[in-house]
Design an enzyme around this catalytic site. Structure first.
Site, mmCIF file in Angstrom:
data_model
loop_
_atom_site.group_PDB
_atom_site.id
_atom_site.type_symbol
_atom_site.label_atom_id
_atom_site.label_comp_id
_atom_site.label_asym_id
_atom_site.label_seq_id
_atom_site.Cartn_x
_atom_site.Cartn_y
_atom_site.Cartn_z
ATOM 1 N N ASP A 51 -2.234 -0.533 4.838
ATOM 2 C CA ASP A 51 -3.443 -0.957 5.712
ATOM 3 C C ASP A 51 -3.105 -1.973 6.589
ATOM 4 O OD1 ASP A 51 -3.486 -2.735 3.583
ATOM 5 O OD2 ASP A 51 -5.592 -2.120 2.854
ATOM 6 N N SER A 52 -1.902 -2.742 6.486
ATOM 7 C CA SER A 52 -1.681 -3.872 7.570
ATOM 8 C C SER A 52 -1.651 -3.417 8.561
ATOM 9 C CB SER A 52 -0.257 -4.731 6.946
ATOM 10 O OG SER A 52 0.637 -3.432 6.728
ATOM 11 N N ASP A 90 -1.715 3.495 1.733
ATOM 12 C CA ASP A 90 -2.793 2.858 1.279
ATOM 13 C C ASP A 90 -4.036 3.404 1.516
ATOM 14 O OD1 ASP A 90 -1.890 0.197 0.246
ATOM 15 O OD2 ASP A 90 -1.759 -0.726 2.109
ATOM 16 N N GLU A 122 -5.520 -1.226 -4.362
ATOM 17 C CA GLU A 122 -5.623 -2.508 -4.827
ATOM 18 C C GLU A 122 -6.614 -2.760 -5.956
ATOM 19 O OE1 GLU A 122 -6.323 -5.179 -1.340
ATOM 20 O OE2 GLU A 122 -4.716 -4.367 -0.286
ATOM 21 N N GLU A 189 1.957 -9.073 -5.085
ATOM 22 C CA GLU A 189 1.766 -9.823 -4.004
ATOM 23 C C GLU A 189 1.531 -11.407 -4.098
ATOM 24 O OE1 GLU A 189 -0.200 -8.167 -0.590
ATOM 25 O OE2 GLU A 189 0.108 -9.710 0.709
HETATM 26 O O1 KIV Z 1 -0.694 -3.163 3.727
HETATM 27 C C1 KIV Z 1 0.509 -3.606 3.299
HETATM 28 O O2 KIV Z 1 1.401 -3.795 4.285
HETATM 29 C C2 KIV Z 1 0.985 -4.074 1.941
HETATM 30 C C3 KIV Z 1 2.062 -4.624 1.611
HETATM 31 C C4 KIV Z 1 1.979 -6.257 1.992
HETATM 32 C C5 KIV Z 1 2.602 -4.636 0.046
HETATM 33 O O3 KIV Z 1 0.100 -3.749 0.998
#
Ligand code: KIV
Length: 271
Positions: A51-52, A90, A122, A189
């Site tokens: 979700d980044s 995610d 998460e 993380e």
């Molecule tokens: O969303 C993401 O890129 C992540 C990584 C930082 C593990 O969850």
């Protein structure tokens, strides 16, 4: 660097075997077809449709705004680019917290509509019932503990988590719980490397670290960060392998100049 060519498709079982053999797992984020294809060909075992994407693809300040539909779009693009990697997606903020039926619905939409292989979400004990329900439906789940960016407004900052014993203890309990209920791996993380090592040694499932030191079973980075595309992000844990921001800018400026000077297209570049 040798890529294990014997392995055809990477599965959650491959990762477990890699941990038991002490073979490190590589994971990078991917959000589109072209990048996924390159990373897959490079031999990266796990591609995370993180979700980044909310930050690096859409320019939001946090991961909170990205929607399930948008994650499914990114994930289905990634799936079309890969032949070998395991693709983990995610579950975005608001699609699994608090209501396990809704969580299952979100996970099923991701699996059905994108063709992905697993989901990540998460949290620990607070999302236990959601994870259990998703697992029961046959969908592999990767956990994510430590700094969990969807909770940024609760934390208030992106500083290292679990430095205090109370939070570290909770993290140890959460990791054990995630293993016991059947998660196939956990991302840790931005936590102290000593704690990450202890957790990696105490569970049989792979621990993938980001800012969690070298004594875990694998590493993950945001691809745009390690390629130097993102600009104002320099945490200590990040190794930057390219300055792609500068390279792309240079290429765009050369193109601009060629267009303005009428150098492009030349005789050979036209019909
Ligand atoms: O969303 C993401 O890129 C992540 C990584 C930082 C593990 O969850």
């Amino acid at each position: 660097m040798s890529v294990n060519k014997e392995v055809k498709r990477i599965t959650v079982h491959t990762l477990r075997r890699m941990k038991s053999k002490g073979e490190r797992i590589s994971m990078l984020t991917a959000y589109d077809y072209s990048m996924a294809r390159i990373l897959d060909e490079a031999g990266i075992e796990v591609l995370l449709v993180g979700d980044s994407a909310s930050n690096v693809m859409a320019g939001h300040e946090t991961t909170l705004p990205i929607t399930l539909d948008q994650m499914i779009y990114h994930a289905s693009s990634v799936i079309r680019g890969i032949k070998r990697a395991l693709v983990v997606v995610d579950l975005p903020f608001g699609t699994y917290q608090g209501n396990s039926r809704k969580a299952l619905g979100s996970a099923i939409r991701i699996m059905k509509e994108s063709g992905a292989h697993a989901v990540k979400l998460e949290g620990g004990i607070a999302v236990r019932s959601s994870i259990k329900r998703i697992l029961k439906a046959g969908v592999p789940v990767m956990g994510h503990l430590g700094l969990t960016p969807q909770s940024i407004y609760k934390f208030g900052t992106y500083v290292v988590r679990a430095k205090e014993e109370e939070e570290a203890d909770q993290l140890r309990r959460d990791a054990k719980m995630l293993e016991e209920i059947g998660c196939f791996a956990i991302v840790l993380e931005k936590i102290p490397s000593k704690l990450a090592k202890e957790v990696a040694e105490s569970v049989s499932i792979p621990i993938i670290g980001i800012g969690a030191g070298n004594d875990v079973d694998g590493q993950v980075l945001v691809t745009h960060d390690m390629l130097g595309i993102t600009k104002e992000f320099h945490p200590r844990f990040l190794r930057v392998y390219l300055d792609l921001y500068a390279e792309i800018k240079k290429a765009a400026q050369s193109y601009l100049q060629d267009v303005k000077s009428r150098d492009f297209p030349n005789e050979k570049e036209q019909y």
